[in-house]
Design a protein around this motif. Structure first.
Motif, PDB file in Angstrom:
ATOM      1  N   LYS A  12     -57.329  75.102  37.002  1.00  0.00           N
ATOM      2  CA  LYS A  12     -58.650  75.219  36.429  1.00  0.00           C
ATOM      3  C   LYS A  12     -58.742  77.007  36.181  1.00  0.00           C
ATOM      4  O   LYS A  12     -58.969  77.496  35.191  1.00  0.00           O
ATOM      5  CB  LYS A  12     -59.301  74.810  37.756  1.00  0.00           C
ATOM      6  N   ALA A  13     -57.802  77.476  37.623  1.00  0.00           N
ATOM      7  CA  ALA A  13     -57.661  78.544  37.594  1.00  0.00           C
ATOM      8  C   ALA A  13     -57.252  78.936  35.908  1.00  0.00           C
ATOM      9  O   ALA A  13     -57.408  80.254  35.382  1.00  0.00           O
ATOM     10  CB  ALA A  13     -56.986  79.835  38.486  1.00  0.00           C
ATOM     11  N   TYR A  14     -55.729  78.375  35.633  1.00  0.00           N
ATOM     12  CA  TYR A  14     -55.172  79.092  34.647  1.00  0.00           C
ATOM     13  C   TYR A  14     -55.889  78.838  33.566  1.00  0.00           C
ATOM     14  O   TYR A  14     -55.842  79.340  32.652  1.00  0.00           O
ATOM     15  CB  TYR A  14     -53.667  78.223  34.341  1.00  0.00           C
ATOM     16  N   ARG A  15     -56.316  77.878  32.906  1.00  0.00           N
ATOM     17  CA  ARG A  15     -57.097  77.094  31.696  1.00  0.00           C
ATOM     18  C   ARG A  15     -57.741  77.845  31.816  1.00  0.00           C
ATOM     19  O   ARG A  15     -57.915  79.047  30.607  1.00  0.00           O
ATOM     20  CB  ARG A  15     -57.863  75.657  31.615  1.00  0.00           C
ATOM     21  N   ALA A  16     -58.645  78.269  32.815  1.00  0.00           N
ATOM     22  CA  ALA A  16     -59.792  79.505  32.772  1.00  0.00           C
ATOM     23  C   ALA A  16     -59.125  80.855  32.241  1.00  0.00           C
ATOM     24  O   ALA A  16     -60.161  81.458  31.878  1.00  0.00           O
ATOM     25  CB  ALA A  16     -60.776  79.713  34.267  1.00  0.00           C
ATOM     26  N   GLY A  17     -57.889  81.444  32.574  1.00  0.00           N
ATOM     27  CA  GLY A  17     -57.255  82.688  32.379  1.00  0.00           C
ATOM     28  C   GLY A  17     -56.834  82.457  30.899  1.00  0.00           C
ATOM     29  O   GLY A  17     -56.356  83.853  30.389  1.00  0.00           O
ATOM     30  N   LEU A  18     -57.104  81.864  30.532  1.00  0.00           N
ATOM     31  CA  LEU A  18     -56.304  81.501  28.553  1.00  0.00           C
ATOM     32  C   LEU A  18     -57.559  82.275  27.897  1.00  0.00           C
ATOM     33  O   LEU A  18     -58.373  81.895  27.977  1.00  0.00           O
ATOM     34  CB  LEU A  18     -56.161  79.653  28.003  1.00  0.00           C
ATOM     35  N   LYS A  19     -56.791  82.661  26.700  1.00  0.00           N
ATOM     36  CA  LYS A  19     -57.071  83.947  26.088  1.00  0.00           C
ATOM     37  C   LYS A  19     -57.607  82.839  24.611  1.00  0.00           C
ATOM     38  O   LYS A  19     -56.979  82.073  24.490  1.00  0.00           O
ATOM     39  CB  LYS A  19     -56.882  85.064  25.264  1.00  0.00           C
ATOM     40  N   THR A  20     -58.918  83.190  24.113  1.00  0.00           N
ATOM     41  CA  THR A  20     -59.497  82.179  23.412  1.00  0.00           C
ATOM     42  C   THR A  20     -58.901  82.180  22.296  1.00  0.00           C
ATOM     43  O   THR A  20     -58.664  80.439  21.454  1.00  0.00           O
ATOM     44  CB  THR A  20     -60.949  82.599  23.045  1.00  0.00           C
ATOM     45  N   GLU A  21     -58.244  83.113  21.389  1.00  0.00           N
ATOM     46  CA  GLU A  21     -57.310  82.846  19.795  1.00  0.00           C
ATOM     47  C   GLU A  21     -55.931  81.738  20.730  1.00  0.00           C
ATOM     48  O   GLU A  21     -55.232  81.329  19.693  1.00  0.00           O
ATOM     49  CB  GLU A  21     -56.910  84.112  19.264  1.00  0.00           C
ATOM     50  N   LYS A  22     -55.618  82.116  21.787  1.00  0.00           N
ATOM     51  CA  LYS A  22     -54.474  81.772  21.952  1.00  0.00           C
ATOM     52  C   LYS A  22     -54.595  80.474  22.702  1.00  0.00           C
ATOM     53  O   LYS A  22     -53.401  79.288  22.041  1.00  0.00           O
ATOM     54  CB  LYS A  22     -53.893  82.637  23.074  1.00  0.00           C
ATOM     55  N   LYS A  23     -55.199  79.997  23.061  1.00  0.00           N
ATOM     56  CA  LYS A  23     -56.170  78.782  23.426  1.00  0.00           C
ATOM     57  C   LYS A  23     -56.421  77.300  22.437  1.00  0.00           C
ATOM     58  O   LYS A  23     -55.526  76.468  21.921  1.00  0.00           O
ATOM     59  CB  LYS A  23     -57.187  78.105  24.229  1.00  0.00           C
ATOM     60  N   LYS A  24     -57.068  79.075  21.120  1.00  0.00           N
ATOM     61  CA  LYS A  24     -56.947  77.687  19.797  1.00  0.00           C
ATOM     62  C   LYS A  24     -55.343  76.901  19.451  1.00  0.00           C
ATOM     63  O   LYS A  24     -55.148  75.888  18.749  1.00  0.00           O
ATOM     64  CB  LYS A  24     -57.318  78.554  18.560  1.00  0.00           C
ATOM     65  N   GLN A  25     -54.713  77.654  18.974  1.00  0.00           N
ATOM     66  CA  GLN A  25     -53.485  78.180  18.790  1.00  0.00           C
ATOM     67  C   GLN A  25     -52.600  76.884  19.465  1.00  0.00           C
ATOM     68  O   GLN A  25     -52.158  76.186  18.858  1.00  0.00           O
ATOM     69  CB  GLN A  25     -52.554  78.952  19.444  1.00  0.00           C
ATOM     70  N   MET A  26     -52.584  76.956  20.799  1.00  0.00           N
ATOM     71  CA  MET A  26     -52.096  75.660  21.748  1.00  0.00           C
ATOM     72  C   MET A  26     -52.722  74.398  21.666  1.00  0.00           C
ATOM     73  O   MET A  26     -51.713  73.407  21.553  1.00  0.00           O
ATOM     74  CB  MET A  26     -52.481  76.356  22.986  1.00  0.00           C
ATOM     75  N   ASP A  27     -54.089  74.229  21.135  1.00  0.00           N
ATOM     76  CA  ASP A  27     -54.976  73.370  20.585  1.00  0.00           C
ATOM     77  C   ASP A  27     -54.221  72.590  19.646  1.00  0.00           C
ATOM     78  O   ASP A  27     -53.954  71.792  19.861  1.00  0.00           O
ATOM     79  CB  ASP A  27     -56.603  73.489  21.155  1.00  0.00           C
ATOM     80  N   GLN A  28     -53.986  73.588  19.089  1.00  0.00           N
ATOM     81  CA  GLN A  28     -54.173  73.412  17.373  1.00  0.00           C
ATOM     82  C   GLN A  28     -52.277  72.940  17.778  1.00  0.00           C
ATOM     83  O   GLN A  28     -51.872  71.323  16.897  1.00  0.00           O
ATOM     84  CB  GLN A  28     -53.886  74.005  16.398  1.00  0.00           C
ATOM     85  N   ALA A  29     -51.556  73.257  18.035  1.00  0.00           N
ATOM     86  CA  ALA A  29     -50.309  71.748  18.266  1.00  0.00           C
ATOM     87  C   ALA A  29     -49.992  71.222  19.071  1.00  0.00           C
ATOM     88  O   ALA A  29     -49.475  70.296  18.929  1.00  0.00           O
ATOM     89  CB  ALA A  29     -49.043  73.418  19.281  1.00  0.00           C
TER      90      ALA A  29
END
Length: 187
Positions: A12-29
């Motif tokens: 939960k802490a790892y996911r909460a620490g993801l930056k918004t733009e990085k998370k969007k890129q990872m989700d798209q991948a």
């Protein structure tokens, strides 16, 4: 191996620490890798959780599936059990259990439909074992089904461990899709 409670807290802490733009890129991948799976390409029925908080975005996935004319079913918690309901628009959803989007009350649950299930979770191992949020809803639902569900877990690469401790009732994923790779089980 650390206990489930500690792993849940760390992930939960790892996911909460993801930056918004990085998370969007990872989700798209992750979505790109998901649509590369042959079973996914050929399927018409998808059982998909509605993403909440820091989870991998499945709302985009649901909209993509609708555009392709595929059937989408989302879960609704009823006491200690969970059922899936077909939705055809975002208007079919409202906040429910823990403020997660769930089907509205006028929809009826579906039974006996085979397809692809996208499972949530906090941690996974390379054998398909998962640590969920602790409610056991997916474990009980999958164990009760007679239909064939190909279970795909969405996870960030750092949520995948070499081995996690599981219990007998824990249900496994047939496939784990991360932003880096797709891990298939022999099924």
């Amino acid at each position: 191996m650390e206990n489930k409670k500690e792993i849940r807290k760390q992930m939960k802490a790892y996911r909460a620490g993801l930056k918004t733009e990085k998370k969007k890129q990872m989700d798209q991948a992750i979505l790109t890798h998901f649509f590369e799976i042959e079973r996914v390409q050929n399927a018409q029925h998808f059982f998909v959780y509605t993403s909440f908080g820091t989870e991998i975005d499945t709302i985009s996935l649901i909209k993509m599936l609708w555009k392709e004319g595929r059937h989408v079913y989302v879960p609704k918690v009823n006491g200690r059990e969970m059922d899936f309901y077909e939705i055809t628009s975002m208007q079919d959803l409202k906040k429910g259990y823990r403020d997660i989007l769930e089907p509205i009350d006028t929809l009826l649950p579906v039974h006996g439909i085979s397809g692809i299930m996208v499972m949530p979770g906090l941690a996974f191992d390379r054998m398909g074992h998962r640590i969920g949020y602790g409610g056991g809803f997916y474990d009980r639902y999958i164990a009760s089904q007679k239909n064939s569900l190909y279970k795909v877990a969405f996870a960030y690469y750092k949520q995948v461990f070499s081995k996690i401790t599981v219990q007998e009732h824990d249900q496994t994923a047939d496939c784990i899709v991360t932003e880096c790779e797709t891990i298939m089980q022999d099924t």
